[in-house]
Design an enzyme around this catalytic site. Structure first.
Site, PDB file in Angstrom:
ATOM      1  N   SER A  26       0.896  -1.141  -0.121  1.00 31.41           N
ATOM      2  CA  SER A  26       0.054  -0.185   0.027  1.00 31.41           C
ATOM      3  C   SER A  26       0.775   1.327   0.248  1.00 31.41           C
ATOM      4  O   SER A  26       1.631   1.498  -0.943  1.00 31.41           O
ATOM      5  CB  SER A  26      -0.706  -0.054   1.286  1.00 31.41           C
ATOM      6  OG  SER A  26      -2.230   0.814   1.118  1.00 31.41           O
ATOM      7  N   ASP A  60      -8.965  -4.248  -6.977  1.00 35.82           N
ATOM      8  CA  ASP A  60      -8.648  -3.325  -5.792  1.00 35.82           C
ATOM      9  C   ASP A  60      -9.535  -2.050  -5.752  1.00 35.82           C
ATOM     10  O   ASP A  60      -9.349  -1.257  -6.643  1.00 35.82           O
ATOM     11  CB  ASP A  60      -7.004  -2.952  -5.589  1.00 35.82           C
ATOM     12  CG  ASP A  60      -6.700  -2.579  -4.463  1.00 35.82           C
ATOM     13  OD1 ASP A  60      -7.513  -1.701  -3.777  1.00 35.82           O
ATOM     14  OD2 ASP A  60      -5.654  -2.602  -4.081  1.00 35.82           O
ATOM     15  N   HIS A  73      -7.724  -5.073  -2.220  1.00 41.03           N
ATOM     16  CA  HIS A  73      -6.694  -4.489  -1.644  1.00 41.03           C
ATOM     17  C   HIS A  73      -5.837  -5.480  -0.410  1.00 41.03           C
ATOM     18  O   HIS A  73      -4.555  -5.224  -0.320  1.00 41.03           O
ATOM     19  CB  HIS A  73      -6.612  -3.002  -0.983  1.00 41.03           C
ATOM     20  CG  HIS A  73      -5.651  -2.195  -0.524  1.00 41.03           C
ATOM     21  ND1 HIS A  73      -4.742  -1.858  -1.704  1.00 41.03           N
ATOM     22  CD2 HIS A  73      -4.824  -1.666   0.752  1.00 41.03           C
ATOM     23  CE1 HIS A  73      -3.504  -1.120  -1.168  1.00 41.03           C
ATOM     24  NE2 HIS A  73      -3.904  -0.916   0.300  1.00 41.03           N
TER      25      HIS A  73
END
Length: 938
Positions: free
Chosen positions: A765, A842, A875
Site C-alpha cells: 500500500s 482493488d 487491497h
C-alpha cells in the site's frame, strides 16, 4: 490506507553442529572426487547457485520441501556470498591438491575435538531456551538450537496472541460493570454478565445482588420465523434489556459496512419479528436502538426509516435516497477515510431527535471495478453475457475531482419533520468535510474542515431552537504548516454542580507543544480550554479513552514513557494529578477498553513480552477487582521452544531527528558474518511501524528462518516523533521518506556484519509506494532490490480526502504531484531488480496505479522487474488462495534476489547442451569449490 506446540528437538549446541558440518563436508567431497576422478572434467568459472548447497543437515526443516538447500544451522539459509569460486583458474584438481585437502581436514578435525573438549569442560554450551521470550534478554544472548518458525505457522495464526473483546453496556438504571457475551462456550447464546457480582473480594460481593449477576437474553443461537430457521450474526440489546436487535444473512459491502436482515427479539416471549414487518427479507444497511428503547432508526436502500416498538409501524423519514444520495450511512470515501465505520446516524440521549448525514454523490465520478472470476453482487448474468466480467461502479472522488457534498440534518420525532440549521461563515458545499457529530445534551457539536484539512471549525447547534454558531476556528497551516487529524474520540461532559461541573463541556484533542494533547472545553462555546495534558516530547493516542463522571477523571493512552510504548494514565478534569494506570517501570505497550461508567477496564498488555489480558477495577472504584482472562500459555510455550529473531531497538539520527528502528537479527547472529538486509516499512503520514508490541510475522520469519537481517525504520513523516517532524512531508509525499530510508540503509551497509551488495526494501500500500520512491531516489546506489505490493504510483489516482490532506489539490500543487509520482524509470532501471504485485479488483488503490507504472517502464525500455497480478483480489489480496501465493512469492523472490539469481536476466543466452553425466560432475565440483571457499573464509 489499510488488513488474525511442541517440545524442543534436543539438537547439539550451535558450536558442535557447525564444527561437525564443516569437517563432514570436507570428507564427503573427497569421496565424491575419488568416485569421479577418472573423468577429471574442467572446472569452469561461474556463479554458484544456492540450490546446489548441500542440505544434509537440518533435515527436519519444514520449509525444506519448498526450498532446496537450507544450509546449516549456523550459517542459516542462503547467506553465502555470490562471488564465483575457482581453483587454479580452471586447472585439473590433482593428487597434490587432494593431499592438501586431507591435511586441512585433519587439522580441522583435531581443532574441533580439542575445542569440543574445552567447550564441554567449561559447561558454556546452551540448550534450547527455557525462558519466556524477552526481547531485552535476546540482545545479550542468542536463542539456540530451537525449532524454526514456518511461514505456514505465520499464515495460520499460530503466532497470534489470543485476545478477547468485551462489549461493555450500561444497565437499565445506569449500572456500571455490565458486559454482554454472545456465543460464549458453555453459556446461553446472549448473556448479560455483571462483573461486580463475581468480585473475588467476598466483602464486595455482599453488596451486590448475586442473582442478578447473569441474565439470559437469548438461550439458543438460532430462532424460527414462519417455519424457517435463522442464525444470528450479530446482536444489540435495547437499553432496558427487554428486546434484542438481531442480524442474519449478513453480507459485507466495503471495509466496515454490510447489509443484513434485521429482527427484533422479545426476551420475555422468546420470539422474533422482522424489523420491517411487511418485508422480512429486506436488506438493511444500518439499524440502531434509541436510548429510550422505544424505537429503532435504520437505513434501507439509502433512505432513513423509523420503527416504533410496540407497534408494527414503520415511518419513512427520507424519500429521495438512492444511487447518489445517502442518508444515515457513509459513501465509500467517508467510510474509508472519515468515519471508519458504517453509520452516520446519531440519536439524542433523550430519544427525541436523530442527527444524520446526507451525502450527495451526484457530481462524483465513478470508477469501474472489474471481477473476472466471481460475481460479488450475487446476480446471474444475462443470457449470452456469461463470459463478460462483472463491473461494479464505485463513486470514488480522486484528488482534485468533485467531492461528495455532505451536510448534517435532523429529524424531530414528535413533529415528524426533517430540518437543517444554516450557520453563517461556513465552508462552501464543495469545500466541506464533516468529521465529527456529537450530541451534547440538547445541543450538537459538529467539527468540520475544508477539503484539504488545514482549517477546522467547531459548530454548536441548538436543535430545540434550530440555531447554531461557530465556537472556534483553527488554522492548522498557520500553527505548523500541517493538517488536521480526524478523530472520533471527542467526549461530552454533562453538567453536574454536585460534582463541581457547573456547565456542559467536551474533551477534544488539540495541537499543543508540538503534539496531540487533551483539552477540556466548558461551556461548549468556550474557545479557551483547560489543558489536561501538555507534553512536550510525548502525545496522547486516540484519546480520551473514557471519562469517569463520578470522580471527574479522564483516562487516556499516551507515549509519555517513549514513542514506541503505550501506557494508560488518568488526569483530573482540572488538569491536575496525572497518574499512570499501568506499570511504567517496565517497557510496555497497552490497550484498554472501559466499562460504561469507567469503573472497570479490560486491560490488554500487547508486548514486548507475551501478551495478556485482565479485567480490573479502576483506581477510583472502591470494589477491588482483578481477573486474568488470557495469559497466552501456548504462545509462551512456543516462544520458549522456537527460535525467534533477536530484537534490537534503537534510534538513528537523521538530519538532527532521532528516528526509531527495529532490527531483527537471526537467532544465531554473529558479527563475524555478512548478512543480507531487508528493509520493511509503511511510512505513511502519522503511521508507526516500530513499536514494543509482541509480533511474529513475515518479517520475523525472514529473520529467524531465512537467516536475513530485517530492519523496520520509521522515518520523518511518521507518527509520535512530534508534529514538526510529521508535517515535513506535506505537499511532497515520498521525497523525505525516501531520503530517510536511504540514510538508514547506508548506515546498515557500513556495519561490519552486513553485506552492502545485498540490501532490499519492501512494503504494501503506502509502503509499496514508498518502496518504489526509495528505489527511484536511490537508483541502485544502496538498495539492490525492492518488492512493492498494491502501491500508489501517482497521487492523482488516489481518493481526495486522504490525498489532499497531505498533498493539497493537484490544482494547488501541480509540481508536487508530478514529483511525488513514480516517474523516473531510468533510476528504477539502475536497481538490480524489483517486484510489483497488485490485486486486479482493488477498490482502494486501483490497479490503474500499477498499469500506469508498467506503461512508463515499457516506454523507457526498462525490463529489470517481475509482475504478479491477482484476479478479483481487493487491497488485502485474498481471493482464491492469493494471500498464500503472495507471501510465497515475496519469500522466493527475495531468496532468489539475495542468491544472485536476478543477475542473469539481461542479455540471456542459451546454455550449451551437454551430457547428463557432465552436468552431475560440474555440480559436484561447484559444491566443492563453494565449501573450500567457506573453509578459507573461516
Amino acid at each position: 490506507m489499510p488488513v488474525d506446540k511442541k517440545s524442543g528437538n534436543g539438537r547439539p549446541s550451535l558450536d558442535s553442529v557447525s564444527s561437525i558440518s564443516t569437517t563432514s563436508i570436507v570428507f564427503d567431497h573427497l569421496n565424491d572426487l575419488e568416485i569421479h576422478k577418472k573423468h577429471r572434467p574442467h572446472l569452469m568459472t561461474e556463479s554458484i547457485r544456492r540450490d546446489d548447497h548441500l542440505s544434509d543437515f537440518d533435515d527436519d526443516d519444514p520449509l525444506k520441501q519448498e526450498m532446496d538447500g537450507e544450509g546449516d544451522l549456523e550459517t542459516g539459509p542462503f547467506l553465502a556470498g555470490r562471488d564465483a569460486y575457482t581453483f587454479g583458474g580452471g586447472k585439473y584438481m590433482d593428487r597434490k591438491f587432494r593431499r592438501i585437502m586431507i591435511v586441512v581436514a585433519g587439522l580441522l578435525v583435531a581443532a574441533w575435538v580439542g575445542g569440543l573438549f574445552v567447550y564441554i569442560a567449561s559447561k558454556s554450551y546452551k540448550h534450547a531456551t527455557t525462558v519466556e521470550h524477552d526481547p531485552e534478554k535476546t540482545k545479550a544472548a542468542a536463542l539456540t538450537s530451537g525449532k524454526k518458525i514456518t511461514m505456514d505457522q505465520v499464515r495460520s495464526g499460530t503466532w497470534y496472541a489470543a485476545s478477547h473483546d468485551i462489549t461493555w453496556i450500561a444497565g437499565p438504571k445506569g449500572e456500571d460493570g455490565l458486559m454482554i457475551e454472545v456465543g460464549a462456550d458453555g453459556k446461553d447464546y446472549i448473556v448479560i454478565e455483571d462483573g461486580r457480582a463475581e468480585n473475588p473480594d467476598s466483602s464486595a460481593e455482599a453488596e451486590v445482588d448475586v442473582t442478578a449477576s447473569r441474565r439470559t437474553l437469548m438461550k439458543n443461537g438460532s430462532f424460527r420465523y414462519q417455519g424457517r430457521m435463522h442464525i444470528p450474526s450479530g446482536a444489540e440489546p435495547s437499553r432496558d434489556q427487554q428486546k434484542v436487535l438481531l442480524r442474519t444473512e449478513q453480507k459485507s459491502n466495503w471495509r466496515h459496512s454490510h447489509t443484513a436482515c434485521y429482527w427484533i427479539w422479545d426476551v420475555a416471549t422468546e420470539t422474533a419479528e422482522p424489523l420491517i414487518p411487511a418485508s422480512p427479507d429486506a436488506r438493511v444497511q444500518n439499524a440502531q436502538w434509541s436510548p429510550t428503547s422505544d424505537a429503532i432508526v435504520f437505513t434501507r436502500e439509502n433512505n432513513l426509516y423509523l420503527r416504533t416498538i410496540g407497534s408494527k409501524k414503520v415511518t419513512q423519514i427520507t424519500k429521495d435516497g438512492g444511487a447518489d444520495l445517502f442518508y444515515g450511512v457513509p459513501d465509500w470515501v467517508y467510510e474509508e477515510e472519515v468515519i471508519a465505520g458504517a453509520s452516520t446516524t446519531w440519536w439524542s440521549e433523550d430519544g427525541k431527535y436523530v442527527a444524520f448525514l446526507r451525502t450527495n454523490e451526484t457530481g462524483v465520478p465513478a470508477f469501474p471495478v472489474q471481477y473476472f472470476m466471481s460475481r460479488p453482487s450475487g446476480a446471474s448474468p444475462k443470457a449470452g453475457e456469461e463470459t463478460y466480467p462483472e463491473v461494479r461502479d464505485i463513486k470514488y472522488p480522486r484528488s482534485g475531482s468533485h467531492n461528495p457534498v455532505v451536510d448534517v440534518q435532523f429529524y424531530d420525532i414528535a413533529r415528524g419533520d426533517v430540518f437543517t440549521v444554516d450557520i453563517n461563515g461556513g465552508f462552501a458545499d464543495e469545500d466541506r468535510l464533516i468529521t465529527t457529530v456529537l450530541w451534547a445534551g440538547s445541543q450538537v457539536i459538529v467539527k468540520e474542515t475544508n477539503r484539504v484539512s488545514d482549517i477546522m471549525r467547531v459548530v454548536l447547534i441548538d436543535v430545540k431552537k434550530r440555531t447554531g454558531k461557530t465556537t472556534r476556528t483553527v488554522d492548522v497551516g498557520k500553527i505548523d504548516g500541517g493538517w488536521f487529524e480526524i478523530s472520533q474520540n471527542t467526549k461530552y461532559i454533562p453538567a453536574d454542580p454536585k460534582k463541581g461541573r457547573d456547565q456542559d463541556g467536551y474533551i477534544d484533542t488539540v495541537i499543543h507543544n508540538d503534539g496531540d494533547h487533551l483539552a477540556y472545553f466548558s461551556p461548549p462555546d468556550n474557545p479557551d480550554p483547560i489543558m489536561l495534558t501538555s507534553g512536550p516530547g510525548w502525545e496522547v493516542v486516540d484519546a480520551p479513552s473514557a471519562v469517569d463522571l463520578e470522580n471527574n477523571l479522564v483516562y487516556f493512552i499516551a507515549t509519555k514513557e517513549g514513542s514506541t510504548q503505550r501506557h494508560v494514565y488518568s488526569v483530573q478534569l482540572d488538569g491536575k494529578n496525572m497518574k499512570s494506570f499501568t506499570d511504567t517501570e517496565a517497557k510496555g505497550y497497552y490497550d484498554v477498553s472501559f466499562s460504561s461508567g469507567a469503573g472497570y477496564a479490560l486491560l490488554s498488555y500487547k508486548g514486548p513480552k507475551i501478551p495478556w489480558q485482565k479485567v480490573v477495577s479502576t483506581p477510583a472504584n472502591n470494589q477491588r477487582y482483578e481477573v486474568l482472562i488470557e495469559e497466552n500459555k501456548e504462545l509462551a510455550e512456543s516462544a520458549r521452544k522456537y527460535d525467534l529473531p533477536l530484537l534490537n531497538y534503537g534510534t538513528l539520527n537523521v538530519e538532527g531527528v532521532e528516528l526509531n528502528y527495529l532490527e531483527r537479527r537471526p537467532p544465531q547472529f554473529s558479527e563475524k558474518k555478512k548478512y543480507p538486509v531487508l528493509f520493511h516499512q509503511y511510512s505513511g503520514p502519522g503511521s508507526q511501524s516500530v513499536s514494543q508490541k509482541f509480533s511474529v510475522d513475515f518479517q520475523s520469519y525472514v529473520a529467524a528462518s531465512l537467516g536475513y537481517i530485517v530492519v523496520t525504520f520509521d522515518g520523518r513523516g511518521t507518527g509520535f516523533i512530534g508534529r514538526k517532524n510529521r508535517v515535513l512531508v506535506r505537499s511532497r509525499l515520498g521525497e523525505i521518506e525516501a531520503q530517510d530510508q536511504i540514510a538508514a540503509a547506508k548506515h546498515w551497509a557500513s556495519l561490519g556484519y552486513v553485506d552492502p551488495s545485498r540490501i532490499a526494501i519492501w512494503g504494501w500500500s503506502y509502503g509499496g509506494f514508498q518502496t518504489l520512491k526509495t528505489l527511484e531516489a536511490d537508483a541502485g546506489r544502496t538498495f539492490s532490490y525492492g518488492m512493492a505490493v498494491a502501491p500508489v504510483t501517482d497521487w492523482r489516482f488516489y481518493d481526495s480526502i486522504y490525498t489532499e490532506r497531505y498533498m493539497l489539490t493537484p490544482q494547488q500543487n501541480e509540481d508536487g504531484y508530478t514529483k511525488s509520482a513514480v516517474h523516473n524509470v531510468s533510476a528504477l532501471a539502475s536497481n538490480k531488480r524489483f517486484l510489483l504485485m497488485h490485486g486486479a479488483s482493488d477498490d482502494n488503490v486501483h490497479f490503474q496505479n500499477s498499469l500506469t507504472l508498467l506503461d512508463k517502464l515499457d516506454m523507457g525500455a526498462v525490463e529489470n522487474y517481475d509482475v504478479h497480478v491477482f484476479p478479483d483480489s481487493d487491497h488485502s489480496i485474498f481471493f482464491h488462495n492469493a494471500n498464500k501465493i503472495i507471501y510465497d512469492k515475496l519469500e522466493n523472490w527475495l531468496v532468489n534476489a539475495f542468491n544472485g539469481e536476478w543477475l542473469k536476466v539481461n542479455n540471456a543466452k542459451p546454455v550449451e547442451l551437454v551430457h547428463p553425466t557432465q552436468l552431475v560432475r560440474e555440480r559436484e565440483k561447484a559444491k566443492l569449490r563453494k565449501r573450500w571457499q567457506e573453509i578459507q573464509n573461516k
